[in-house]
Design an enzyme around this catalytic site. Structure first.
Site, short mmCIF file in Angstrom:
data_model
loop_
_atom_site.label_atom_id
_atom_site.label_comp_id
_atom_site.label_asym_id
_atom_site.label_seq_id
_atom_site.Cartn_x
_atom_site.Cartn_y
_atom_site.Cartn_z
N ASN A 17 -21.01 71.35 -58.08
CA ASN A 17 -19.75 71.81 -58.68
C ASN A 17 -18.81 70.64 -58.93
O ASN A 17 -18.12 70.60 -59.95
CB ASN A 17 -19.09 72.87 -57.81
CG ASN A 17 -19.64 74.26 -58.10
OD1 ASN A 17 -19.30 74.88 -59.10
ND2 ASN A 17 -20.52 74.74 -57.25
N MET A 93 -17.67 73.99 -46.28
CA MET A 93 -18.16 75.04 -45.41
C MET A 93 -17.39 75.15 -44.09
O MET A 93 -17.98 75.33 -43.04
CB MET A 93 -19.66 74.84 -45.17
CG MET A 93 -20.49 74.92 -46.44
SD MET A 93 -20.16 76.42 -47.38
CE MET A 93 -20.99 77.59 -46.34
N HIS A 112 -16.70 81.04 -54.81
CA HIS A 112 -17.52 81.81 -53.89
C HIS A 112 -18.70 82.39 -54.66
O HIS A 112 -18.51 82.92 -55.76
CB HIS A 112 -16.69 82.94 -53.25
CG HIS A 112 -17.46 83.78 -52.30
ND1 HIS A 112 -17.76 83.37 -51.01
CD2 HIS A 112 -18.02 85.02 -52.44
CE1 HIS A 112 -18.47 84.31 -50.42
NE2 HIS A 112 -18.63 85.33 -51.24
N1 LIG Z 1 -8.88 80.29 -44.77
C1 LIG Z 1 -9.89 80.17 -45.64
N2 LIG Z 1 -10.76 79.16 -45.50
C2 LIG Z 1 -11.81 79.05 -46.38
C3 LIG Z 1 -11.98 79.98 -47.41
C4 LIG Z 1 -11.03 81.05 -47.54
O1 LIG Z 1 -11.12 81.90 -48.45
N3 LIG Z 1 -10.01 81.10 -46.64
N4 LIG Z 1 -13.10 79.90 -48.25
C5 LIG Z 1 -14.21 79.15 -47.64
C6 LIG Z 1 -15.43 78.95 -48.44
N5 LIG Z 1 -16.46 79.85 -47.91
C7 LIG Z 1 -16.98 80.73 -48.83
O2 LIG Z 1 -16.68 80.65 -50.05
C8 LIG Z 1 -16.89 79.82 -46.56
C9 LIG Z 1 -17.05 78.60 -45.91
C10 LIG Z 1 -17.46 78.58 -44.57
C11 LIG Z 1 -17.73 79.75 -43.88
C12 LIG Z 1 -18.13 79.68 -42.44
O3 LIG Z 1 -18.53 80.68 -41.85
N6 LIG Z 1 -18.03 78.47 -41.85
C13 LIG Z 1 -18.33 78.26 -40.41
C14 LIG Z 1 -19.22 77.04 -40.24
C15 LIG Z 1 -20.42 77.13 -41.13
C16 LIG Z 1 -21.15 75.77 -41.17
O4 LIG Z 1 -20.60 74.78 -40.64
O5 LIG Z 1 -22.25 75.75 -41.79
C17 LIG Z 1 -17.04 77.96 -39.65
O6 LIG Z 1 -16.07 77.45 -40.28
O7 LIG Z 1 -17.07 78.17 -38.43
C18 LIG Z 1 -17.58 80.97 -44.53
C19 LIG Z 1 -17.17 81.00 -45.88
C20 LIG Z 1 -13.70 77.79 -47.20
N7 LIG Z 1 -12.67 78.01 -46.25
N1 LIG Z 2 -18.89 80.35 -49.03
C1 LIG Z 2 -18.83 79.08 -49.69
C2 LIG Z 2 -20.08 78.88 -50.48
O1 LIG Z 2 -21.14 79.37 -50.13
N2 LIG Z 2 -19.93 78.14 -51.59
C3 LIG Z 2 -21.08 77.82 -52.39
O2 LIG Z 2 -21.60 76.56 -51.97
C4 LIG Z 2 -22.32 76.02 -53.08
C5 LIG Z 2 -21.96 74.57 -53.17
O3 LIG Z 2 -22.84 73.97 -54.07
P1 LIG Z 2 -22.56 72.46 -54.55
O4 LIG Z 2 -22.35 71.64 -53.31
O5 LIG Z 2 -23.81 72.10 -55.30
O6 LIG Z 2 -21.33 72.50 -55.42
C6 LIG Z 2 -21.88 76.79 -54.33
O7 LIG Z 2 -22.94 77.62 -54.78
C7 LIG Z 2 -20.72 77.62 -53.86
O8 LIG Z 2 -20.64 78.90 -54.50
#
Ligand SMILES: Nc1nc2c(c(=O)[nH]1)N[C@@H](CN(C=O)c1ccc(C(=O)N[C@@H](CCC(=O)O)C(=O)O)cc1)CN2
Ligand SMILES: NCC(=O)N[C@@H]1O[C@H](COP(=O)([O-])[O-])[C@@H](O)[C@H]1O
Length: 222
Positions: A17, A93, A112
């Protein structure tokens, strides 16, 4: 002359992205400056993409901090020091704390991999297939403290094909991610997109629903 809007990108992985944004910028279709790319992982390939494009990078490793608040403070301090107008989460993440989100709310975007509000959280493609949905996709939204619940801006919609694997579906969705994220970022840096008390406003009009595009939509004309 008005300075070019400054964008920070936060990522944890491949950075495709980020690459889509960089490609649009290189084509002259994204009037902004990339101020920095931050990752919580030193091995994120997205850092290499940024370095290849001459963009300053930094690693803020969440494991080096006692708690989320301290990690987020370190992120915020770096972003404030660099000076940014927009923070783009691109496969970042880590769940951000309310203090961080409120500090950047309205200039904090995420993409997302689902048609929110369906399939918040992780493993969205597997869950979409298990649910038997006929369409799936991705959503660009403003980030709020509640996970994946922020006001949606634009969605890229794809069909689910019989026999799709999670990998095949993810690949089809990512093609649309690489179209809708640059679109939303272009809208924001062009001053067309804002988060208001009434919701998402595009060209001064509050959206009743996110803008929906599909493979046939000419996004460069939007
Ligand atoms: N407060 C918010 N923070 C984040 C959002 C949001 O909407 N509000 N979006 C996320 C992105 N995301 C999905 O799009 C997402 C990223 C991470 C996780 C998650 O469960 N993370 C874990 C660790 C996972 C790992 O390290 O592999 C954690 O933080 O404990 C869920 C959804 C970005 N932040
Ligand atoms: N919940 C957050 C999540 O899953 N986001 C997803 O991580 C990928 C990042 O790809 P990239 O590193 O190739 O851009 C993307 O597919 C995005 O939608």
């Amino acid at each position: 002359m008005t300075p070019s809007p400054r964008i920070a990108v936060l990522l944890s992985g491949s950075g495709s992205n980020l690459q889509a944004l960089l490609d649009q910028h290189a084509a002259g279709a994204l009037p902004a400056t990339f101020a920095c790319v931050l990752s919580n992982r030193a091995d994120a390939y997205g850092l290499q993409r940024a370095e290849a494009a001459g963009i300053p990078t930094a690693v803020v490793d969440h494991r080096q901090y006692p708690d989320r608040e301290a990690f987020d403070r370190a992120l915020a301090e770096h972003l404030e020091a660099v000076g940014v107008d927009l923070v783009v989460l691109a496969g970042f993440m880590r769940i951000l704390t309310p203090v961080f989100v409120e500090r950047f709310q309205g200039r904090l975007l995420n993409i997302h991999p689902s048609l929110l509000p369906d399939f918040r959280g992780l493993h969205t493609h597997e869950r979409a297939l298990e649910a038997g949905v006929e369409e799936h996709g991705c959503t660009v939204h403003f980030v709020t403290p509640e996970l994946d619940a922020g006001p949606a801006i634009v969605q890229g919609v794809v069909p689910v094909h019989p026999g799709d694997s999670p990998e095949a579906l993810a690949q089809r969705v990512q093609v649309q991610e690489h179209r809708v994220y640059p679109l939303a970022v272009r809208w924001f840096v062009s001053g067309r997109l804002a988060l208001t008390e009434s919701g998402v406003a595009l060209d001064g009009q509050v959206l009743e629903a996110p803008v929906r595009v599909d493979a046939e939509t000419a996004v460069d004309r939007l």
